[in-house]
Design a protein around this motif. Structure first.
Motif, mmCIF file in Angstrom:
data_model
loop_
_atom_site.group_PDB
_atom_site.id
_atom_site.type_symbol
_atom_site.label_atom_id
_atom_site.label_comp_id
_atom_site.label_asym_id
_atom_site.label_seq_id
_atom_site.Cartn_x
_atom_site.Cartn_y
_atom_site.Cartn_z
ATOM 1 N N ALA A 10 0.812 -1.228 0.000
ATOM 2 C CA ALA A 10 0.000 0.000 0.000
ATOM 3 C C ALA A 10 0.845 1.278 0.000
ATOM 4 C CB ALA A 10 -0.932 -0.022 1.204
ATOM 5 N N PHE A 21 -3.095 0.632 5.119
ATOM 6 C CA PHE A 21 -3.912 -0.124 6.083
ATOM 7 C C PHE A 21 -3.497 0.143 7.523
ATOM 8 C CE2 PHE A 21 -6.301 -2.554 3.095
ATOM 9 C CZ PHE A 21 -5.494 -2.627 1.968
ATOM 10 N N ARG A 22 -2.155 0.204 7.722
ATOM 11 C CA ARG A 22 -1.673 0.184 9.112
ATOM 12 C C ARG A 22 -0.947 1.462 9.534
ATOM 13 N NH1 ARG A 22 -1.503 -4.537 6.643
ATOM 14 N NH2 ARG A 22 -2.693 -6.248 7.579
ATOM 15 N N TRP A 28 -7.476 0.096 8.516
ATOM 16 C CA TRP A 28 -7.821 -0.807 9.629
ATOM 17 C C TRP A 28 -8.030 -0.049 10.934
ATOM 18 C CZ3 TRP A 28 -9.832 -3.458 6.541
ATOM 19 C CH2 TRP A 28 -9.258 -4.330 5.634
ATOM 20 N N THR A 176 5.637 -1.880 1.930
ATOM 21 C CA THR A 176 4.836 -2.901 2.609
ATOM 22 C C THR A 176 5.366 -3.097 4.027
ATOM 23 O OG1 THR A 176 3.995 -5.176 2.554
ATOM 24 C CG2 THR A 176 6.187 -4.794 1.588
ATOM 25 N N SER A 177 4.443 -3.324 4.958
ATOM 26 C CA SER A 177 4.797 -3.389 6.382
ATOM 27 C C SER A 177 5.361 -4.747 6.781
ATOM 28 C CB SER A 177 3.557 -3.101 7.232
ATOM 29 O OG SER A 177 2.557 -4.086 6.966
ATOM 30 N N ASP A 203 9.046 3.339 6.772
ATOM 31 C CA ASP A 203 9.486 2.879 8.097
ATOM 32 C C ASP A 203 10.069 1.480 7.964
ATOM 33 O OD1 ASP A 203 6.218 3.970 8.849
ATOM 34 O OD2 ASP A 203 8.051 5.162 9.138
ATOM 35 N N ALA A 219 8.331 6.567 -1.364
ATOM 36 C CA ALA A 219 8.476 5.735 -2.565
ATOM 37 C C ALA A 219 8.676 6.601 -3.800
ATOM 38 C CB ALA A 219 7.229 4.860 -2.729
HETATM 39 N N1 APR Z 1 6.488 5.631 0.633
HETATM 40 C C1 APR Z 1 7.035 4.451 1.052
HETATM 41 N N2 APR Z 1 6.480 3.680 2.017
HETATM 42 C C2 APR Z 1 5.333 4.118 2.571
HETATM 43 C C3 APR Z 1 4.710 5.333 2.194
HETATM 44 C C4 APR Z 1 5.334 6.099 1.179
HETATM 45 N N3 APR Z 1 4.816 7.257 0.745
HETATM 46 N N4 APR Z 1 3.582 5.483 2.955
HETATM 47 C C5 APR Z 1 3.503 4.405 3.757
HETATM 48 N N5 APR Z 1 4.551 3.589 3.537
HETATM 49 C C6 APR Z 1 4.837 2.295 4.164
HETATM 50 C C7 APR Z 1 4.518 2.257 5.635
HETATM 51 O O1 APR Z 1 5.671 2.581 6.402
HETATM 52 C C8 APR Z 1 4.109 0.781 5.834
HETATM 53 O O2 APR Z 1 5.224 -0.002 6.235
HETATM 54 O O3 APR Z 1 3.986 1.363 3.540
HETATM 55 C C9 APR Z 1 3.657 0.325 4.458
HETATM 56 C C10 APR Z 1 2.162 0.070 4.363
HETATM 57 O O4 APR Z 1 1.883 -1.022 5.211
HETATM 58 P P1 APR Z 1 0.378 -1.571 5.271
HETATM 59 O O5 APR Z 1 -0.560 -0.420 5.468
HETATM 60 O O6 APR Z 1 0.403 -2.688 6.273
HETATM 61 O O7 APR Z 1 0.084 -2.131 3.811
HETATM 62 P P2 APR Z 1 0.558 -3.506 3.194
HETATM 63 O O8 APR Z 1 1.909 -3.906 3.701
HETATM 64 O O9 APR Z 1 0.395 -3.380 1.728
HETATM 65 O O10 APR Z 1 -0.558 -4.534 3.751
HETATM 66 C C11 APR Z 1 -0.475 -5.867 3.272
HETATM 67 O O11 APR Z 1 -2.537 -6.368 4.418
HETATM 68 O O12 APR Z 1 -4.629 -5.714 5.037
HETATM 69 C C12 APR Z 1 -3.924 -6.506 4.154
HETATM 70 O O13 APR Z 1 -4.648 -7.184 2.052
HETATM 71 C C13 APR Z 1 -4.173 -6.079 2.740
HETATM 72 O O14 APR Z 1 -2.626 -6.086 0.889
HETATM 73 C C14 APR Z 1 -2.794 -5.673 2.242
HETATM 74 C C15 APR Z 1 -1.866 -6.422 3.173
#
Ligand code: APR
Length: 234
Positions: A10, A21-22, A28, A176-177, A203, A219
Motif C-alpha cells: 500500500a 492499512f496500518r 484498519w 509494505t509493512s 518505516d 516511494a
Molecule cells: N512511501 C514508502 N512507504 C510508505 C509510504 C510512502 N509514501 N507510505 C507508507 N509507507 C509504508 C509504511 O511505512 C508501511 O510499512 O507502507 C507500508 C504500508 O503497510 P500496510 O498499510 O500494512 O500495507 P501492506 O503492507 O500493503 O498490507 C499488506 O494487508 O490488510 C492486508 O490485504 C491487505 O494487501 C494488504 C496487506
C-alpha cells in the motif's frame, strides 16, 4: 523467468492518495478487518462489505487518483529490461498498469474485478456492486462479490510467484509493512537462492532484518533513484 522480482504494498500507492492499512488513519483504524475483509464478514453482511469496496472503487475511478513517480519508475524498469522484471503487488488498485507496467501479479485480487458466486466468472467493473447487480456472464442478481483475497483465503498465483522468487537475482519490497503472510516471507525465498534483497519503505517493516539493504523514504523519491541505479548497473 524474471531476474528481478518486486513486491509492492500500500505504501507505493499512498502518495497517489490511496489510504494504507496500518499507518496512522489507515483503513484498519476505521474498519474491523473481520467485518469487511473476511469471507465470514461477507456472509454476515454482503451489502456492508460491498459498500466498503464500492467506496474504494469510486475513489480509484475518480480523477483524484493517478499513478505516482514510483509506479512510473517501475514501469520504466520493465520497459528497459523486457521480460526480466516481475511486479507482484498486494495492492488491489490498477496504478501499476495505468503507469504502463505490463507483467503484474495481483496476489490479493483486483478492485476492478467482480466475482460471481453463482457461475464463478470474474468480470471487470468500475461500478458499485449492490444487491441487485447482475452478473454479466450468467445474469444472476445479488451473487457478486469483489474479486479481492480476504483473510483466510488463498492468494492468487502463488506457484508462479514462488517459482519466480526461486530464480531471481534481485528482490525488492516496496511500501509494505511485512505484517501479512505469505508476502512477508518472499524475502526469505530470495535470500535462500542468493538474490540481493532491498527494502524501500518509509518505516522499517517487520521483515527488514532479512534484507541486505534498506532504503528509508518516500516511494516517489526512493524508487526512481533505485531504478536509475539498477539500470546503470546493467
Ligand atoms: N512511501 C514508502 N512507504 C510508505 C509510504 C510512502 N509514501 N507510505 C507508507 N509507507 C509504508 C509504511 O511505512 C508501511 O510499512 O507502507 C507500508 C504500508 O503497510 P500496510 O498499510 O500494512 O500495507 P501492506 O503492507 O500493503 O498490507 C499488506 O494487508 O490488510 C492486508 O490485504 C491487505 O494487501 C494488504 C496487506
Amino acid at each position: 523467468m524474471a531476474r528481478i522480482v518486486i513486491l509492492t504494498g500500500a505504501g507505493v500507492s499512498a502518495e497517489s492518495g490511496i489510504r494504507t492499512f496500518r499507518d496512522a488513519n489507515g483503513l484498519w483504524e476505521n474498519h474491523d478487518i473481520t467485518d469487511v475483509a473476511t469471507p465470514e464478514g461477507f456472509e454476515a453482511d454482503p451489502a456492508l462489505v460491498n459498500e466498503f469496496y464500492n467506496q474504494r472503487r469510486r475513489q480509484l475511478c475518480s480523477n483524484e487518483v493517478r499513478p505516482n513517480a514510483a509506479h512510473e519508475a517501475l514501469a520504466r524498469l520493465q520497459r528497459e529490461l523486457p521480460g526480466q522484471v516481475l511486479i507482484v503487488t498486494q495492492n488491489i488498485d490498477d496504478l501499476h498498469e495505468r503507469a504502463g507496467a505490463t507483467d503484474v501479479i495481483h496476489m490479493h485480487g483486483e478492485l476492478l474485478n467482480q466475482w460471481c458466486l453463482a457461475c464463478g466468472e470474474r468480470t471487470r467493473t468500475r461500478d458499485d456492486i449492490v444487491d441487485h447487480t447482475s452478473c454479466p456472464a450468467c445474469g444472476e442478481r445479488g451473487r457478486l462479490r469483489p474479486d479481492v483475497v480476504w483473510f483466510g483465503e488463498v492468494p492468487y498465483e502463488m506457484d508462479r510467484i514462488v517459482n519466480e522468487l526461486e530464480s531471481c537475482t534481485l528482490f525488492a519490497a516496496i511500501g509494505t509493512s511485512g505484517e501479512v503472510y505469505p508476502a512477508a516471507a518472499f524475502v526469505q525465498y530470495a535470500v535462500a537462492v542468493g538474490a540481493h534483497t532491498v527494502e524501500l519503505n518509509l518505516d522499517a517493516s517487520r521483515a527488514f532484518s532479512y534484507f541486505h539493504e534498506v532504503r528509508r523514504g518516500l516511494a516517489s523519491v526512493e524508487v526512481p533513484k533505485w531504478v536509475d541505479e539498477v539500470l546503470a548497473g546493467c
